[in-house]
Enzyme design. Structure first.
Site, mmCIF file in Angstrom:
data_model
loop_
_atom_site.group_PDB
_atom_site.id
_atom_site.type_symbol
_atom_site.label_atom_id
_atom_site.label_comp_id
_atom_site.label_asym_id
_atom_site.label_seq_id
_atom_site.Cartn_x
_atom_site.Cartn_y
_atom_site.Cartn_z
ATOM 1 N N HIS A 62 -3.668 11.639 0.161
ATOM 2 C CA HIS A 62 -2.383 11.753 -0.095
ATOM 3 C C HIS A 62 -1.678 11.404 1.532
ATOM 4 O O HIS A 62 -1.057 12.336 1.937
ATOM 5 C CB HIS A 62 -1.751 12.936 -0.694
ATOM 6 C CG HIS A 62 -2.179 13.276 -1.982
ATOM 7 N ND1 HIS A 62 -2.098 14.362 -2.612
ATOM 8 C CD2 HIS A 62 -3.053 12.390 -2.937
ATOM 9 C CE1 HIS A 62 -2.942 14.507 -3.801
ATOM 10 N NE2 HIS A 62 -3.452 13.076 -3.943
HETATM 11 C C1 LIG Z 1 -10.255 10.595 -5.096
HETATM 12 C C2 LIG Z 1 -8.895 10.507 -5.586
HETATM 13 C C3 LIG Z 1 -8.149 10.884 -6.411
HETATM 14 C C4 LIG Z 1 -6.804 10.747 -6.427
HETATM 15 N N1 LIG Z 1 -6.176 11.519 -7.488
HETATM 16 C C5 LIG Z 1 -4.673 11.348 -7.480
HETATM 17 C C6 LIG Z 1 -3.843 11.891 -8.475
HETATM 18 O O1 LIG Z 1 -4.345 12.602 -9.195
HETATM 19 N N2 LIG Z 1 -2.367 11.769 -8.533
HETATM 20 C C7 LIG Z 1 -1.882 11.100 -7.636
HETATM 21 O O2 LIG Z 1 -0.925 10.877 -7.795
HETATM 22 N N3 LIG Z 1 -2.615 10.178 -6.860
HETATM 23 C C8 LIG Z 1 -3.812 10.747 -6.634
HETATM 24 N N4 LIG Z 1 -4.733 10.058 -5.833
HETATM 25 C C9 LIG Z 1 -3.902 8.980 -4.788
HETATM 26 C C10 LIG Z 1 -3.970 7.646 -5.416
HETATM 27 O O3 LIG Z 1 -4.998 7.126 -5.700
HETATM 28 C C11 LIG Z 1 -3.135 6.610 -4.500
HETATM 29 O O4 LIG Z 1 -1.803 7.077 -4.087
HETATM 30 C C12 LIG Z 1 -2.754 5.188 -5.147
HETATM 31 O O5 LIG Z 1 -3.893 4.920 -5.800
HETATM 32 C C13 LIG Z 1 -2.170 4.296 -4.052
HETATM 33 O O6 LIG Z 1 -2.025 2.861 -4.595
HETATM 34 P P1 LIG Z 1 -1.686 1.658 -3.650
HETATM 35 O O7 LIG Z 1 -1.495 0.747 -4.533
HETATM 36 O O8 LIG Z 1 -0.733 2.224 -2.970
HETATM 37 O O9 LIG Z 1 -2.929 1.633 -2.744
HETATM 38 P P2 LIG Z 1 -4.461 1.198 -2.891
HETATM 39 O O10 LIG Z 1 -4.861 1.879 -4.492
HETATM 40 O O11 LIG Z 1 -5.363 1.897 -1.854
HETATM 41 O O12 LIG Z 1 -4.674 -0.287 -2.917
HETATM 42 C C14 LIG Z 1 -4.258 -1.057 -1.746
HETATM 43 C C15 LIG Z 1 -5.449 -2.009 -1.984
HETATM 44 O O13 LIG Z 1 -5.205 -2.929 -1.030
HETATM 45 C C16 LIG Z 1 -6.466 -3.589 -0.644
HETATM 46 N N5 LIG Z 1 -6.472 -3.925 0.845
HETATM 47 C C17 LIG Z 1 -6.124 -3.222 1.981
HETATM 48 N N6 LIG Z 1 -6.082 -3.855 2.914
HETATM 49 C C18 LIG Z 1 -6.268 -5.094 2.691
HETATM 50 C C19 LIG Z 1 -6.127 -6.215 3.475
HETATM 51 N N7 LIG Z 1 -6.287 -6.358 4.862
HETATM 52 N N8 LIG Z 1 -6.093 -7.615 2.656
HETATM 53 C C20 LIG Z 1 -6.335 -7.670 1.379
HETATM 54 N N9 LIG Z 1 -6.518 -6.348 0.585
HETATM 55 C C21 LIG Z 1 -6.252 -5.179 1.425
HETATM 56 C C22 LIG Z 1 -7.348 -2.449 -0.970
HETATM 57 O O14 LIG Z 1 -8.846 -2.787 -1.027
HETATM 58 C C23 LIG Z 1 -6.839 -2.012 -2.231
HETATM 59 O O15 LIG Z 1 -7.247 -2.337 -3.330
HETATM 60 C C24 LIG Z 1 -6.135 9.933 -5.616
HETATM 61 C C25 LIG Z 1 -6.824 9.390 -4.659
HETATM 62 C C26 LIG Z 1 -8.248 9.414 -4.471
HETATM 63 C C27 LIG Z 1 -9.048 8.645 -3.480
#
Ligand SMILES: Cc1cc2nc3c(=O)[nH]c(=O)nc-3n(C[C@H](O)[C@H](O)[C@H](O)COP(=O)(O)OP(=O)(O)OC[C@H]3O[C@@H](n4cnc5c(N)ncnc54)[C@H](O)[C@@H]3O)c2cc1C
Ligand code: SF4
Lengths: 267, 574
Positions: free
Chosen positions: B503
């Site tokens: 987080h």
């Molecule tokens: C084990 C675990 C459990 C969790 N449980 C919870 C929960 O119960 N409740 C909750 O609210 N949150 C939880 N979270 C947090 C939650 O997963 C994240 O808040 C959320 O998935 C973030 O989404 P996002 O789209 O911002 O980022 P991400 O899901 O990280 O997506 C970012 C994407 O961008 C890609 N990327 C990065 N850099 C580049 C680049 N330079 N070029 C191309 N692609 C790139 C990555 O590969 C990734 O696929 C958890 C996280 C983990 C790890």
């Protein structure tokens, strides 16, 4: 190698944090932080040759002739990485960390040393997914593992250091020591007394080895440890089940025969 | 030389929750979108062998490959920052769906207090309550303005929760689309104990579907099986809401989305105050491509949202000494101390079963739901019990004083494997002047670009919060009548090694003032109106909750803004 320092505790490892870092972790981290990079450890790999493992696998008998069926060979029980000596040390040390007792099998019976051997031969032993670019510097305790050598090098160094330490103190190799002497040696390493290389404390090895031992006792049997799901049976862990939707609300402990990923292949 | 591709209307960098939500909203409205994702493709078929603790939970099968790219870390500016060489404190997602694949699915809305934290704190306690160095800021949006987007995210994902309005949180315009998860015995014990103490327990809203559900996009998913392999794992049933089983198929069906996997973006191209596209590397061949676009959307998680802006020299980098600039400012995290463990000699629980978001919680000590007048900290924590599935490698609970190995360890850890319950916290974290993200001067990724450097530590605020929460978790546990209980009421220094939570927040924060924030309430950059930066990077501080419910709402809001922007053909949305 941050993960080795994680105490397997009651905390769920994921995002519903149940336990923050505790002091026991912290004290280890202080030690791990002392590890300096730039050291090449390859020289200690290899060790002595000879010395049969001391396990004789009877050749499997062909069926028929009214003879009792021979136990099936476990083809997984062979070495990918360790020398026979290293394997014997690993098996003896793992057994002290996770001994056979009235509850059930210990590390040896569970095949933990084979598990560790197989892990060291693969991605994890080679630090395949870790950032290994330099420069390597002295770290604060809170910055994690910063050594330039790899897990498989740390483990082989550590196993041989166990022997050296035992030779110095008792004039025999680690596997030949009595159990309480083995515990003494391991305790010395846990406390950082055994030294692997200049500035590399035995605790760095000990903590990784301990964590590998626990993994070997409880990982899916497909990795070579937890033989016959013996670790799971002891712990009341049912392994790979598809669903608990009909059980999740129930009071009282539900004991199940465990299943593994091998069973899953039939689906 | 990069191969120049034909221009597209919108390019999105990163296909996690944020990127795919925006892709689905834009493509449904008829806009052509290219989605670039550095990792591999994913589908539920990948999870045939997913019940493997070693591979997924211990060896981080689904997470970013740190050998290619990591962050560097130091507690203070006095110390040399060093790379996080292997996983510990948090786990970055990778591949189609990002961390949205292996999240737990605990789904919360931040509190009305969070969005106006500065104003409300000053109003109730006066300016003096905010210590020197703490950078408390309003978010430039209110809970009420964001409410429709929370609702949208929850209906898309099928968030399962109780029908009644929880009195401790923001008012809902509609009940949860699906009823609550089943209650396990430990949840009942926690709820009874909390009620006895006068608190207001509720079942945690869950993205693990409690019942089969069809959303308004026509996506049908099956109910959660409580399989116990959820957090850090993909769901083989498609029961856990993740981007691949919800918004992505909708976007793909429109024919307007082209996803390119194995495409790692290394630069945002821009002239003056407009972005012109991005440069990415095909990670298989090493070939570079330039993708021109009218609009660039960064959804590459907190760390790469910040890093891409800094390496591309877009926006004003934050300078902690002068207090100027915004990119990299207000990094915050989650404070997870103050929990109480209860050991039961006379009772066993089925701890091996569970679901990622199965649990009960109270918010009586979260946000400003209690009086901070005589307390030395602001905000608070969600206090909870969860049953996420205790797997045997990670679950070796032993009472204090038990040796770490040998017979005594083995016996205690086996005895208590199914005889321990934990009342835990999810604490908020305020932003400070000296907690920030910038470029590391030494360490590089595989492309030779500087790694992001994290400077962060726990403050007295966090230590006081933990001490306070410990008294509450211990009081609740006492009512749950264990044989013995242990409370951890101290945190000292932030340590990158043990896992705490993924987080991470801040770095490209939102607000109403271009002087103190990087993006407006549509997550549109003040300094480049055709760049939107979406994710928890927009949070000016972190609340006492998991972040994704709020990330999802902000992504829907940003999608709304993008559609308005495309219609208008440019300009600031506020
Ligand atoms: C084990 C675990 C459990 C969790 N449980 C919870 C929960 O119960 N409740 C909750 O609210 N949150 C939880 N979270 C947090 C939650 O997963 C994240 O808040 C959320 O998935 C973030 O989404 P996002 O789209 O911002 O980022 P991400 O899901 O990280 O997506 C970012 C994407 O961008 C890609 N990327 C990065 N850099 C580049 C680049 N330079 N070029 C191309 N692609 C790139 C990555 O590969 C990734 O696929 C958890 C996280 C983990 C790890
Ligand atoms: S616990 Fe439920 S949602 Fe999570 S992986 Fe298992 S079935 Fe899917």
């Amino acid at each position: 190698m941050a993960d080795e320092t994680k105490e397997p505790t009651g905390g769920t490892p994921g995002d519903s944090p149940r336990r923050p870092p505790d002091e026991s972790r912290r004290s280890f981290l202080k030690v791990s932080g002392a590890a300096v990079g730039g050291v090449v450890a390859g020289g200690v790999i290899g060790g002595l040759i000879g010395n049969a493992i001391g396990r004789k696998n009877k050749p499997q008998q062909g069926g028929g002739g009214g003879a009792a069926p021979a136990p099936a060979k476990d083809f997984n029980q062979a070495l990918m990485f360790f020398t026979q000596d290293q394997f014997r040390i690993a098996e003896a040390a793992a057994e002290r960390i996770f001994p056979k007792d009235d509850l059930g099998p210990g590390a040896k019976e569970l095949g933990v040393a084979y598990f560790i051997d197989h892990q060291m031969a693969g991605q994890y032993g080679m630090n395949g997914k870790d950032y290994m670019m330099g420069p390597f510097s002295k770290a604060e305790a809170t910055q994690g593992y910063q050594a330039s050598f790899k897990r498989h090098e740390l483990i082989t160094m550590g196993l041989e250091a166990l022997n050296e330490y035992s030779q110095k103190k008792y004039s025999v190799n680690f596997p030949e020591l009595k159990e309480d002497q083995q515990d003494e040696v391991l305790t010395a390493f846990e406390k950082g007394q055994g030294v692997l290389l200049k500035d590399v404390p035995g605790s760095l090895f000990f903590n990784l080895f301990r964590s590998l031992t626990i993994e070997g006792a409880y990982a899916d049997p497909l990795y070579g440890g937890n033989k016959g799901m013996g670790g799971w049976k002891m712990k009341g862990y049912p392994g790979d089940q598809m669903a608990y939707i009909d059980k999740i609300e129930k009071d009282g402990f539900i004991k199940m025969d465990p299943a593994s990923l091998h069973d899953h292949m039939g689906h | 030389m990069a191969t120049k591709l034909p221009k597209v209307p919108v390019v999105i960098v990163g296909m996690g929750w944020a990127g795919t939500i925006i892709a689905s909203e834009l493509t449904k409205a008829g806009t052509k979108v290219v989605g670039l994702e550095r990792g591999k493709n994913r589908s539920t078929q990948d999870y045939f062998m997913v019940h493997d603790e070693l591979r997924y939970a211990q060896r981080y099968e689904m997470m970013q490959d740190l050998s290619r790219e990591t962050i560097t870390f130091r507690n203070t500016e006095k110390v040399k920052s060093l790379p996080m060489r292997s996983y510990g404190s948090f786990l970055m997602g990778d591949g189609l769906g990002g961390a949205g694949i292996h999240w737990n699915g605990q789904n919360f809305r931040f509190l009305p207090y969070d969005f106006e934290i500065y104003s409300k704190t000053v109003e109730r306690y006066g300016k003096k309550k905010i210590p020197d160095g703490m950078q408390l800021q309003d978010w430039g949006i209110t809970y009420d303005q964001l409410e429709p987007y929370f609702d949208k995210f929850e209906k898309m994902a099928g968030i399962s929760g109780e029908k009644e309005q929880n009195p401790m949180v923001g008012k809902r315009s509609a009940p949860f689309p699906v009823g609550p998860m089943k209650k396990s015995p430990m949840m009942k014990m926690f709820e009874d104990a909390s009620k006895k103490l006068g608190f207001h327990p509720y079942v945690i809203p869950s993205a693990n579907l409690a019942d089969a559900y069809t959303n308004s996009d026509g996506i049908s998913r099956a109910a959660c099986q409580y399989c116990g392999f959820c957090e850090r794992f993909g769901c083989e049933y498609g029961a856990k809401a993740d981007p691949v089983v919800t918004v992505l198929p909708v976007a793909q069906k429109t024919g307007n989305l082209e996803v390119r996997t194995f495409s790692n973006v290394i630069r945002v191209l821009h002239t003056g105050s407009k972005a012109t596209g991005v440069v990415y590397v095909n990670t298989m061949t090493g070939e570079e491509f330039e993708q021109p676009a009218d609009v660039v959307v960064l959804t590459s998680y907190v760390f790469n949202n910040v890093r891409l802006l800094l390496t591309s020299k877009l926006g004003k980098p934050y300078d902690p000494q002068a207090g100027t600039g915004v990119i990299g400012k207000n990094y915050a995290y989650q404070i997870v101390g103050g929990q109480t463990v209860g050991y039961y000699d006379d009772k066993e629980f089925n701890l091996y079963m569970g679901a990622g978001a199965l649990g009960s919680a109270i918010d009586d000590f979260n946000g400003d739901n209690f009086d901070h007048g005589s307390l030395n900290f602001l905000h608070g924590a969600n206090i909870r019990i969860t049953q996420t599935g205790m797997r045997p490698i990670a679950n070796n609970p032993t009472p204090n004083g038990t040796p770490k190995w040998g017979k005594a360890f083995k016996q205690a850890s086996i005895k208590y494997a199914n005889r321990n319950l934990v009342v835990a916290t999810q604490g908020s974290n305020m932003a400070w002047r000296h907690h920030y993200l910038d470029l590391d001067p030494t360490y590089k990724d595989v492309y030779g670009l500087p790694l992001l450097r994290l400077t962060y530590d726990f403050e007295d605020q966090d230590k006081e919060l933990v001490k306070f929460m410990a008294t509450k978790t211990s009081a609740i546990m006492k009512e749950m009548k264990p044989t013995k209980q242990e409370t951890a009421n101290v945190i000292t220094t932030y340590n990158i090694v043990p896992y705490q939570s993924t987080h991470n927040t801040g770095g490209v924060i939102m607000g109403a003032d271009p002087g103190t924030s990087a993006v407006n309430s549509y997550l549109q950059m003040w300094d480049a109106d055709n760049v939107f930066v979406v994710g928890a990077s927009a949070f000016p501080h972190n609340s006492g909750y998991n972040p994704t419910g709020t990330v999802g709402a902000l992504a829907y809001r940003a999608a709304d803004g993008l559609l308005q922007y495309l219609k208008k053909g440019g300009g600031s949305l506020v």
